[in-house]
Write a protein that holds these residues in place. Sequence first.
Motif, PDB file in Angstrom:
ATOM      1  N   SER A   9      38.075  45.394  35.741  1.00  0.00           N
ATOM      2  CA  SER A   9      36.650  45.415  36.081  1.00  0.00           C
ATOM      3  C   SER A   9      36.310  44.305  37.070  1.00  0.00           C
ATOM      4  O   SER A   9      35.450  44.477  37.936  1.00  0.00           O
ATOM      5  N   LEU A  10      36.995  43.177  36.973  1.00  0.00           N
ATOM      6  CA  LEU A  10      36.778  42.079  37.910  1.00  0.00           C
ATOM      7  C   LEU A  10      37.166  42.504  39.331  1.00  0.00           C
ATOM      8  O   LEU A  10      36.420  42.273  40.287  1.00  0.00           O
ATOM      9  N   LEU A  11      38.316  43.148  39.468  1.00  0.00           N
ATOM     10  CA  LEU A  11      38.747  43.622  40.791  1.00  0.00           C
ATOM     11  C   LEU A  11      37.795  44.683  41.329  1.00  0.00           C
ATOM     12  O   LEU A  11      37.414  44.640  42.502  1.00  0.00           O
ATOM     13  N   ARG A  12      37.417  45.620  40.487  1.00  0.00           N
ATOM     14  CA  ARG A  12      36.502  46.683  40.932  1.00  0.00           C
ATOM     15  C   ARG A  12      35.158  46.118  41.368  1.00  0.00           C
ATOM     16  O   ARG A  12      34.585  46.559  42.369  1.00  0.00           O
ATOM     17  N   ARG A  13      34.646  45.143  40.621  1.00  0.00           N
ATOM     18  CA  ARG A  13      33.362  44.531  40.960  1.00  0.00           C
ATOM     19  C   ARG A  13      33.410  43.872  42.336  1.00  0.00           C
ATOM     20  O   ARG A  13      32.402  43.800  43.036  1.00  0.00           O
ATOM     21  N   HIS A  14      34.576  43.377  42.732  1.00  0.00           N
ATOM     22  CA  HIS A  14      34.734  42.740  44.039  1.00  0.00           C
ATOM     23  C   HIS A  14      35.233  43.718  45.097  1.00  0.00           C
ATOM     24  O   HIS A  14      35.570  43.314  46.209  1.00  0.00           O
ATOM     25  N   GLY A  15      35.296  45.003  44.746  1.00  0.00           N
ATOM     26  CA  GLY A  15      35.680  46.023  45.709  1.00  0.00           C
ATOM     27  C   GLY A  15      37.153  46.028  46.067  1.00  0.00           C
ATOM     28  O   GLY A  15      37.526  46.492  47.149  1.00  0.00           O
ATOM     29  N   LEU A  16      37.990  45.536  45.179  1.00  0.00           N
ATOM     30  CA  LEU A  16      39.426  45.473  45.444  1.00  0.00           C
ATOM     31  C   LEU A  16      40.178  46.558  44.691  1.00  0.00           C
ATOM     32  O   LEU A  16      39.788  46.944  43.592  1.00  0.00           O
ATOM     33  N   HIS A  17      41.279  47.000  45.290  1.00  0.00           N
ATOM     34  CA  HIS A  17      42.166  47.937  44.605  1.00  0.00           C
ATOM     35  C   HIS A  17      42.865  47.209  43.464  1.00  0.00           C
ATOM     36  O   HIS A  17      43.189  46.039  43.562  1.00  0.00           O
ATOM     37  N   CYS A  18      43.102  47.924  42.394  1.00  0.00           N
ATOM     38  CA  CYS A  18      43.777  47.353  41.224  1.00  0.00           C
ATOM     39  C   CYS A  18      45.286  47.473  41.392  1.00  0.00           C
ATOM     40  O   CYS A  18      45.926  48.305  40.751  1.00  0.00           O
ATOM     41  N   THR A  19      45.860  46.660  42.277  1.00  0.00           N
ATOM     42  CA  THR A  19      47.304  46.701  42.471  1.00  0.00           C
ATOM     43  C   THR A  19      47.991  46.023  41.293  1.00  0.00           C
ATOM     44  O   THR A  19      47.401  45.191  40.592  1.00  0.00           O
ATOM     45  N   TYR A  20      49.245  46.376  41.097  1.00  0.00           N
ATOM     46  CA  TYR A  20      50.002  45.824  39.978  1.00  0.00           C
ATOM     47  C   TYR A  20      50.076  44.301  40.056  1.00  0.00           C
ATOM     48  O   TYR A  20      49.846  43.620  39.061  1.00  0.00           O
ATOM     49  N   SER A  21      50.363  43.751  41.240  1.00  0.00           N
ATOM     50  CA  SER A  21      50.498  42.295  41.341  1.00  0.00           C
ATOM     51  C   SER A  21      49.159  41.596  41.095  1.00  0.00           C
ATOM     52  O   SER A  21      49.118  40.565  40.421  1.00  0.00           O
ATOM     53  N   ARG A  22      48.071  42.120  41.602  1.00  0.00           N
ATOM     54  CA  ARG A  22      46.754  41.510  41.350  1.00  0.00           C
ATOM     55  C   ARG A  22      46.424  41.530  39.864  1.00  0.00           C
ATOM     56  O   ARG A  22      45.942  40.537  39.314  1.00  0.00           O
ATOM     57  N   LEU A  23      46.680  42.659  39.229  1.00  0.00           N
ATOM     58  CA  LEU A  23      46.403  42.770  37.793  1.00  0.00           C
ATOM     59  C   LEU A  23      47.243  41.784  36.988  1.00  0.00           C
ATOM     60  O   LEU A  23      46.742  41.124  36.081  1.00  0.00           O
ATOM     61  N   ARG A  24      48.525  41.669  37.315  1.00  0.00           N
ATOM     62  CA  ARG A  24      49.408  40.757  36.581  1.00  0.00           C
ATOM     63  C   ARG A  24      48.996  39.304  36.784  1.00  0.00           C
ATOM     64  O   ARG A  24      48.989  38.514  35.852  1.00  0.00           O
ATOM     65  N   ILE A  25      48.643  38.930  38.022  1.00  0.00           N
ATOM     66  CA  ILE A  25      48.230  37.552  38.301  1.00  0.00           C
ATOM     67  C   ILE A  25      46.944  37.223  37.556  1.00  0.00           C
ATOM     68  O   ILE A  25      46.835  36.182  36.904  1.00  0.00           O
ATOM     69  N   LEU A  26      45.967  38.114  37.612  1.00  0.00           N
ATOM     70  CA  LEU A  26      44.699  37.872  36.910  1.00  0.00           C
ATOM     71  C   LEU A  26      44.892  37.826  35.400  1.00  0.00           C
ATOM     72  O   LEU A  26      44.293  36.992  34.714  1.00  0.00           O
ATOM     73  N   THR A  27      45.721  38.704  34.877  1.00  0.00           N
ATOM     74  CA  THR A  27      45.999  38.713  33.440  1.00  0.00           C
ATOM     75  C   THR A  27      46.661  37.402  33.029  1.00  0.00           C
ATOM     76  O   THR A  27      46.309  36.809  32.004  1.00  0.00           O
TER      77      THR A  27
END
Length: 139
Positions: A9-27
Amino acid sequence: MTRLPDPRSLLRRHGLHCTYSRLRILTLLRGSGQHLTATEIHACLERTGDGHRSATVYRSLETLTALGVVHAVPGPGPTRYGITDEPHRHTVCQQCGRVADLVSVPLVDAVNRIEALTGLRPGTSGSLLVYGARSGCAA
């Protein structure tokens, strides 16, 4: 501080694609409760079997920082990255580079007063930084 939203939801709110690396880094940042360097993030991902090329970690952090999803805290030593949903204050040890959120109400009030007196505002890290030496690190 408020409870952090889930990474998707954080990525979507900022208009970013939910890529695997972004999700893993944020998690990882969300779960660690710490401010980590890019090298520490890369090493943690490697240990969990989610190895990413270090260039991918750096590019993801640059993107996430530029869009305000992650904040970068310059210190002595390497930049550390954290995740929050609101601007806040940090303390940074000038000896070891450890970064901590400034949560003590009297200290936050004091920093608010400093902001009012000086006109300083949170910078690119998303926060106003307070530098010093932790008692365990003082020479």
